[in-house]
Design a protein around this motif. Structure first.
Motif, PDB file in Angstrom:
ATOM      1  N   VAL A  32      93.742 147.878 157.200  1.00  0.00           N
ATOM      2  CA  VAL A  32      93.198 149.156 157.671  1.00  0.00           C
ATOM      3  C   VAL A  32      93.963 150.299 157.014  1.00  0.00           C
ATOM      4  O   VAL A  32      95.197 150.327 157.043  1.00  0.00           O
ATOM      5  CB  VAL A  32      93.309 149.278 159.206  1.00  0.00           C
ATOM      6  N   THR A  33      93.218 151.231 156.416  1.00  0.00           N
ATOM      7  CA  THR A  33      93.839 152.382 155.762  1.00  0.00           C
ATOM      8  C   THR A  33      93.370 153.663 156.417  1.00  0.00           C
ATOM      9  O   THR A  33      92.452 153.670 157.245  1.00  0.00           O
ATOM     10  CB  THR A  33      93.499 152.415 154.261  1.00  0.00           C
ATOM     11  N   PHE A  34      93.995 154.771 156.005  1.00  0.00           N
ATOM     12  CA  PHE A  34      93.720 156.061 156.640  1.00  0.00           C
ATOM     13  C   PHE A  34      92.429 156.698 156.123  1.00  0.00           C
ATOM     14  O   PHE A  34      91.730 157.384 156.849  1.00  0.00           O
ATOM     15  CB  PHE A  34      94.908 157.000 156.396  1.00  0.00           C
ATOM     16  N   SER A  35      92.103 156.475 154.854  1.00  0.00           N
ATOM     17  CA  SER A  35      90.929 157.130 154.271  1.00  0.00           C
ATOM     18  C   SER A  35      90.177 156.164 153.367  1.00  0.00           C
ATOM     19  O   SER A  35      90.714 155.143 152.935  1.00  0.00           O
ATOM     20  CB  SER A  35      91.358 158.353 153.445  1.00  0.00           C
ATOM     21  N   ARG A  36      88.922 156.506 153.070  1.00  0.00           N
ATOM     22  CA  ARG A  36      88.117 155.667 152.182  1.00  0.00           C
ATOM     23  C   ARG A  36      88.733 155.602 150.788  1.00  0.00           C
ATOM     24  O   ARG A  36      88.682 154.576 150.111  1.00  0.00           O
ATOM     25  CB  ARG A  36      86.687 156.212 152.102  1.00  0.00           C
ATOM     26  N   ALA A  37      89.318 156.730 150.360  1.00  0.00           N
ATOM     27  CA  ALA A  37      89.942 156.768 149.037  1.00  0.00           C
ATOM     28  C   ALA A  37      91.102 155.783 148.956  1.00  0.00           C
ATOM     29  O   ALA A  37      91.246 155.057 147.961  1.00  0.00           O
ATOM     30  CB  ALA A  37      90.419 158.180 148.727  1.00  0.00           C
ATOM     31  N   SER A  38      91.947 155.752 150.001  1.00  0.00           N
ATOM     32  CA  SER A  38      93.087 154.831 149.971  1.00  0.00           C
ATOM     33  C   SER A  38      92.626 153.391 150.126  1.00  0.00           C
ATOM     34  O   SER A  38      93.232 152.472 149.551  1.00  0.00           O
ATOM     35  CB  SER A  38      94.107 155.191 151.057  1.00  0.00           C
ATOM     36  N   ALA A  39      91.539 153.148 150.869  1.00  0.00           N
ATOM     37  CA  ALA A  39      90.984 151.792 150.984  1.00  0.00           C
ATOM     38  C   ALA A  39      90.495 151.307 149.626  1.00  0.00           C
ATOM     39  O   ALA A  39      90.737 150.156 149.225  1.00  0.00           O
ATOM     40  CB  ALA A  39      89.847 151.773 151.999  1.00  0.00           C
ATOM     41  N   LYS A  40      89.818 152.214 148.901  1.00  0.00           N
ATOM     42  CA  LYS A  40      89.313 151.865 147.571  1.00  0.00           C
ATOM     43  C   LYS A  40      90.469 151.621 146.598  1.00  0.00           C
ATOM     44  O   LYS A  40      90.451 150.673 145.801  1.00  0.00           O
ATOM     45  CB  LYS A  40      88.408 152.987 147.053  1.00  0.00           C
ATOM     46  N   ASP A  41      91.487 152.471 146.688  1.00  0.00           N
ATOM     47  CA  ASP A  41      92.648 152.331 145.813  1.00  0.00           C
ATOM     48  C   ASP A  41      93.353 151.001 146.056  1.00  0.00           C
ATOM     49  O   ASP A  41      93.744 150.294 145.108  1.00  0.00           O
ATOM     50  CB  ASP A  41      93.617 153.493 146.054  1.00  0.00           C
ATOM     51  N   MET A  42      93.498 150.638 147.320  1.00  0.00           N
ATOM     52  CA  MET A  42      94.176 149.394 147.646  1.00  0.00           C
ATOM     53  C   MET A  42      93.360 148.190 147.186  1.00  0.00           C
ATOM     54  O   MET A  42      93.898 147.195 146.681  1.00  0.00           O
ATOM     55  CB  MET A  42      94.436 149.328 149.155  1.00  0.00           C
ATOM     56  N   GLU A  43      92.059 148.288 147.339  1.00  0.00           N
ATOM     57  CA  GLU A  43      91.174 147.204 146.900  1.00  0.00           C
ATOM     58  C   GLU A  43      91.271 147.004 145.380  1.00  0.00           C
ATOM     59  O   GLU A  43      91.370 145.874 144.894  1.00  0.00           O
ATOM     60  CB  GLU A  43      89.733 147.552 147.300  1.00  0.00           C
ATOM     61  N   GLU A  44      91.264 148.128 144.637  1.00  0.00           N
ATOM     62  CA  GLU A  44      91.370 148.042 143.177  1.00  0.00           C
ATOM     63  C   GLU A  44      92.727 147.484 142.763  1.00  0.00           C
ATOM     64  O   GLU A  44      92.831 146.670 141.826  1.00  0.00           O
ATOM     65  CB  GLU A  44      91.149 149.420 142.555  1.00  0.00           C
ATOM     66  N   ARG A  45      93.784 147.886 143.457  1.00  0.00           N
ATOM     67  CA  ARG A  45      95.130 147.393 143.153  1.00  0.00           C
ATOM     68  C   ARG A  45      95.206 145.878 143.412  1.00  0.00           C
ATOM     69  O   ARG A  45      95.806 145.141 142.649  1.00  0.00           O
ATOM     70  CB  ARG A  45      96.143 148.153 144.011  1.00  0.00           C
ATOM     71  N   PHE A  46      94.602 145.456 144.509  1.00  0.00           N
ATOM     72  CA  PHE A  46      94.612 144.030 144.845  1.00  0.00           C
ATOM     73  C   PHE A  46      93.902 143.217 143.762  1.00  0.00           C
ATOM     74  O   PHE A  46      94.362 142.146 143.358  1.00  0.00           O
ATOM     75  CB  PHE A  46      93.947 143.806 146.213  1.00  0.00           C
ATOM     76  N   GLN A  47      92.775 143.732 143.274  1.00  0.00           N
ATOM     77  CA  GLN A  47      92.029 143.025 142.232  1.00  0.00           C
ATOM     78  C   GLN A  47      92.820 142.916 140.933  1.00  0.00           C
ATOM     79  O   GLN A  47      92.731 141.916 140.219  1.00  0.00           O
ATOM     80  CB  GLN A  47      90.691 143.720 141.971  1.00  0.00           C
ATOM     81  N   ARG A  48      93.610 143.959 140.623  1.00  0.00           N
ATOM     82  CA  ARG A  48      94.434 143.913 139.411  1.00  0.00           C
ATOM     83  C   ARG A  48      95.571 142.897 139.546  1.00  0.00           C
ATOM     84  O   ARG A  48      95.913 142.203 138.605  1.00  0.00           O
ATOM     85  CB  ARG A  48      95.029 145.302 139.109  1.00  0.00           C
ATOM     86  N   PHE A  49      96.143 142.847 140.747  1.00  0.00           N
ATOM     87  CA  PHE A  49      97.259 141.927 140.980  1.00  0.00           C
ATOM     88  C   PHE A  49      96.778 140.479 141.091  1.00  0.00           C
ATOM     89  O   PHE A  49      97.441 139.562 140.607  1.00  0.00           O
ATOM     90  CB  PHE A  49      98.004 142.311 142.274  1.00  0.00           C
ATOM     91  N   PHE A  50      95.649 140.311 141.772  1.00  0.00           N
ATOM     92  CA  PHE A  50      95.157 138.954 142.059  1.00  0.00           C
ATOM     93  C   PHE A  50      93.673 138.840 141.671  1.00  0.00           C
ATOM     94  O   PHE A  50      92.800 138.726 142.539  1.00  0.00           O
ATOM     95  CB  PHE A  50      95.347 138.631 143.553  1.00  0.00           C
ATOM     96  N   PRO A  51      93.387 138.876 140.371  1.00  0.00           N
ATOM     97  CA  PRO A  51      91.993 138.894 139.907  1.00  0.00           C
ATOM     98  C   PRO A  51      91.201 137.643 140.280  1.00  0.00           C
ATOM     99  O   PRO A  51      89.966 137.683 140.322  1.00  0.00           O
ATOM    100  CB  PRO A  51      92.126 139.027 138.383  1.00  0.00           C
ATOM    101  N   ASN A  52      91.881 136.545 140.573  1.00  0.00           N
ATOM    102  CA  ASN A  52      91.176 135.292 140.861  1.00  0.00           C
ATOM    103  C   ASN A  52      91.001 135.023 142.353  1.00  0.00           C
ATOM    104  O   ASN A  52      90.413 134.009 142.733  1.00  0.00           O
ATOM    105  CB  ASN A  52      91.928 134.114 140.216  1.00  0.00           C
ATOM    106  N   LEU A  53      91.498 135.946 143.187  1.00  0.00           N
ATOM    107  CA  LEU A  53      91.379 135.757 144.637  1.00  0.00           C
ATOM    108  C   LEU A  53      90.188 136.529 145.193  1.00  0.00           C
ATOM    109  O   LEU A  53      89.851 137.609 144.697  1.00  0.00           O
ATOM    110  CB  LEU A  53      92.655 136.220 145.345  1.00  0.00           C
ATOM    111  N   PRO A  54      89.546 135.969 146.246  1.00  0.00           N
ATOM    112  CA  PRO A  54      88.472 136.727 146.912  1.00  0.00           C
ATOM    113  C   PRO A  54      89.047 137.994 147.543  1.00  0.00           C
ATOM    114  O   PRO A  54      90.233 138.044 147.892  1.00  0.00           O
ATOM    115  CB  PRO A  54      87.967 135.768 147.995  1.00  0.00           C
ATOM    116  N   LEU A  55      88.206 139.019 147.692  1.00  0.00           N
ATOM    117  CA  LEU A  55      88.666 140.284 148.275  1.00  0.00           C
ATOM    118  C   LEU A  55      88.954 140.148 149.764  1.00  0.00           C
ATOM    119  O   LEU A  55      88.264 139.435 150.486  1.00  0.00           O
ATOM    120  CB  LEU A  55      87.616 141.373 148.076  1.00  0.00           C
ATOM    121  N   VAL A  56      89.967 140.850 150.169  1.00  0.00           N
ATOM    122  CA  VAL A  56      90.285 140.980 151.593  1.00  0.00           C
ATOM    123  C   VAL A  56      89.462 142.146 152.149  1.00  0.00           C
ATOM    124  O   VAL A  56      88.979 143.004 151.402  1.00  0.00           O
ATOM    125  CB  VAL A  56      91.802 141.248 151.748  1.00  0.00           C
TER     126      VAL A  56
END
Length: 716
Positions: free
Chosen positions: A68-92
């Motif tokens: 859970v994040t504070f804003s849609r922008a930070s949720a999107k940023d975290m999602e993009e960061r997760f994909q860069r770190f773990f490109p082979n894992l399903p999204l949280v």
């Protein structure tokens, strides 16, 4: 061991090296964890690594993790960061707390077969702003201004997020006339059920919390849906949002709260930083970790910022530090005059090649207007983070434009009708209606004098207004603005309306002063209006410079989470930051501490160079530099002897005039009086507090109590 392999693997794959506290945060997954993350301490990297560890090492199904994040922008940023770190894992599941609440509400209403409609956004006739505008006008017999509307919306959000009971609404200090009646009717309107139940974003939080409190079936389903819950930027989370999270994790308590109480700057939205201080009371088995190593800024900035924030009492005892080398001390610059600020910034920034590394931070959006004007003239590109600035469409700006339009053709009754109440002439609606019935295409002032029944003092005012408009023909835009303010009495009207409707007079006067400065570089009224329109368009299009080689303009609030090589914090004067002096703020410790936190957030945006800018005068009046600058100076120079302050000259009180009027009953409209400074004049208006006198060259308003006490007036 598996976790050692995990950290080694990520170091080799991504170049990510975690310190001991970050690793401990990644490995702590059973029970509640409060992770206190100082600025630049790598919190997002740590959160992403923690989620990856849960999936890769502990084998947790990604769908069982809720972030859970504070804003849609930070949720999107975290999602993009997760994909860069773990490109082979399903999204949280990354989302905002509002999105989570909406799911709960939607599910509950579907079961109950309740028809509802969201009123946020631009739904015609049924949007929140339109409803509140209509209610305000119906209750106060006056259209609401955009500033008041934003304040009213913030008030509603505040009392809901803080779960303040109805009997305490009146204690919330905002200057909206009949605010309690407005919100009660707003709630009644939304809950009338015809044709649908109406919801705003704050309602979603309230209802979601109530559903999880009272509906065991839905509560159990959501509790069983997630095994791990992580919340980011939790210092910005409100009480009702905290309660939703509490209920969600009540069974397993596998909660990771990432926050920094030192960066809590949204209490006016209902943020509850004290919840973090009470975390152990709510979760007795919680582990508290402090990530205090700053990887962002130089030693010069980190050490000063750390000492600065320690003046606050309601915080954890943590010390931010860095292993980064010193670069250059924080620079403090005091200019002689506010007008020099933009020129100084342009001179400094024009030497730089990479403008994307530069930010100018300020407390209020109004600071951006003259920056906009100056930087455009200097041909320095900029990106303005807050593009919804309403300055150029503010009602004061529109009024000024209409005063000017009337000067082109004084027979324009339609233009005069928009501003007749803004002249300091006390014209009534009935008199305006009489004027509208006269259709001879002559000057509105001549028609008022010839065809409308006026009081004697009104006739003198109208004659004065007519002469003023005649003088406008050959005047510069700046001089015309001064005539509107003084000779037509617009500024006195602003004072009166501020008292009556709770406007912030300082903000309104600041708009006039800013307009004067923009007008100073134009030669005709057409040039001036065109310049305003051009700057308005420029502000809106500046958003396309995001990511380009452009300087960033941002409020301190909007700068949170950002970083720049060079940061200029401007307009650092008392009354802006802090908004009140220590004496004024006595007994308001929470507000005071938030001002300190806001300044701290600004300081910690800088990587290598931080400059604090103030000035001695603003729009011809002396101002005092922010006391926060003095505090920073003392931190930088702890051993420097304080220079003896100049003894203020005591102003000798003028002796009371023995011939001065002492009795309130003597003051009457039409009385010829002599003022101790302004000379002879006639009283043209009087009420319980104020007396207005028409002098040969001007109109002035005075406090009756002061005039009687000091003997400022005598019968002429």
């Amino acid at each position: 061991m598996q976790y050692i392999d995990f950290f080694t693997k990520k170091k080799n794959e991504l170049g990510v090296i975690l310190n001991d506290v970050q690793k401990e945060a990644v490995l702590t997954n059973d029970g509640p964890l409060l992770l206190l993350a100082s600025p630049g301490s790598g919190k997002t990297t740590t959160i992403i690594m923690k989620i990856g560890y849960l999936i890769e090492v502990l084998g947790v199904d990604p769908s069982r993790i809720k972030a859970v994040t504070f804003s849609r922008a930070s949720a999107k940023d975290m999602e993009e960061r997760f994909q860069r770190f773990f490109p082979n894992l399903p999204l949280v599941d990354f989302s905002t707390i509002h999105s989570l609440a909406y799911r709960v509400v939607r599910e509950y209403f579907a079961k109950q077969r309740i028809d509802y409609q969201l009123i946020e956004g631009t739904n015609e006739g049924l949007n929140k702003k339109m409803i509140l505008r209509d209610l305000y006008k119906a209750i106060n017999n006056e259209p609401i201004t955009e500033d008041q509307l934003e304040e009213l919306i913030t008030f509603i959000s505040y009392i809901k997020n803080k779960l303040i009971p109805e009997n305490e609404w009146g204690s919330v200090g905002i200057k909206i006339p009949k605010k309690e009646e407005i919100i009660k009717r707003y709630e009644t309107f939304k809950n009338s059920g015809t044709p649908k139940l109406l919801l705003d974003f704050d309602d979603m939080l309230i209802i979601a919390n109530q559903v999880l409190e009272n509906n065991q079936d839905i509560l159990s389903r959501y509790q069983q849906r997630y095994d791990y819950v992580l919340t980011d930027e939790s210092q910005d989370t409100s009480l009702v949002q905290h309660y939703i999270i509490e209920k969600l994790v009540n069974k397993h308590q596998n909660l990771c709260v990432v926050a920094d109480e030192d960066q809590s700057i949204y209490s006016w939205r209902g943020a509850e930083p004290e919840y973090l201080l009470d975390f152990k009371q709510i979760y007795p088995n919680a582990k508290i970790l402090m990530m205090v190593q700053n990887y962002r800024s130089t030693k010069d900035i980190v050490e000063v910022a750390n000492k600065f924030i320690q003046q606050n009492k309601k915080r954890y005892n943590k010390n931010m530090f860095t292993n980064n080398l010193p670069h250059k001390p924080i620079k403090i610059k005091t200019l002689q005059d506010y007008k020099l600020q933009s020129n100084y910034l342009i001179k400094q920034i024009s030497k730089m090649d990479n403008l994307q590394d530069v930010a100018i931070l300020y407390r209020n959006n109004s600071s951006a207007i003259l920056l906009l004007d100056a930087f455009e003239k200097a041909n320095i590109p900029f990106y303005m983070k807050d593009v919804d600035n309403r300055f150029f469409h503010h009602w004061v700006v529109e009024d000024i434009k209409n005063f000017m339009r009337l000067s082109y053709n004084t027979s324009r009754v339609d233009v005069f009708e928009r501003i007749y109440s803004k002249f300091n002439g006390y014209l009534k609606l009935s008199q305006m209606e009489e004027l509208k019935r006269v259709r001879n295409n002559e000057s509105v002032f001549d028609n008022l004098l010839s065809f409308v029944k006026l009081e004697e003092y009104q006739k003198k005012k109208i004659q004065h207004f007519k002469k003023t408009y005649e003088r406008m023909h050959d005047a510069t835009p700046k001089r015309i603005l001064q005539m509107i303010r003084d000779d037509l009495g617009f500024e006195r009207v602003l004072e009166f309306r501020s008292e009556k409707f709770g406007y912030n007079l300082n903000n309104l006067v600041e708009i006039l002063n800013t307009l004067e400065q923009i007008a100073d570089s134009t030669e005709t009224m057409v040039d001036f209006v065109n310049r305003l329109n051009h700057l308005d368009a420029l502000m809106k299009t500046s958003k396309f410079n995001k990511g380009e080689n452009a300087v960033t303009f941002s409020t301190l609030h909007s700068s949170k989470g950002l970083e720049f090589q060079t940061v200029y914090m401007i307009d650092l004067i008392d009354g802006i930051i802090p908004s009140k002096s220590k004496e004024e703020d006595e007994g308001a410790e929470e507000e005071r501490e938030e001002e300190v936190r806001l300044f701290y957030v600004g300081m910690t945006r800088a990587i290598a160079h931080l400059e604090l800018i103030s000035y001695e005068r603003k729009f011809h009046a002396p101002v005092k530099k922010s006391e926060f600058i003095d505090q920073v100076y003392k931190i930088i120079h702890p051993n420097e002897q304080k220079k003896p302050s100049k003894q203020e000259k005591k102003v000798k009180e003028k002796p009371i005039n023995p011939n001065g009027i002492k009795e309130r009953s003597i003051l009457k409209i039409g009385l010829q009086v002599k003022h101790i400074v302004f000379g002879s004049g006639e009283i043209v208006f009087i009420d319980d507090e104020m007396v207005e006198i028409c002098f040969e060259q001007s109109h002035k308003k005075f406090l009756i109590s002061t005039c009687l006490k000091q003997g400022f007036l005598e019968i002429d």
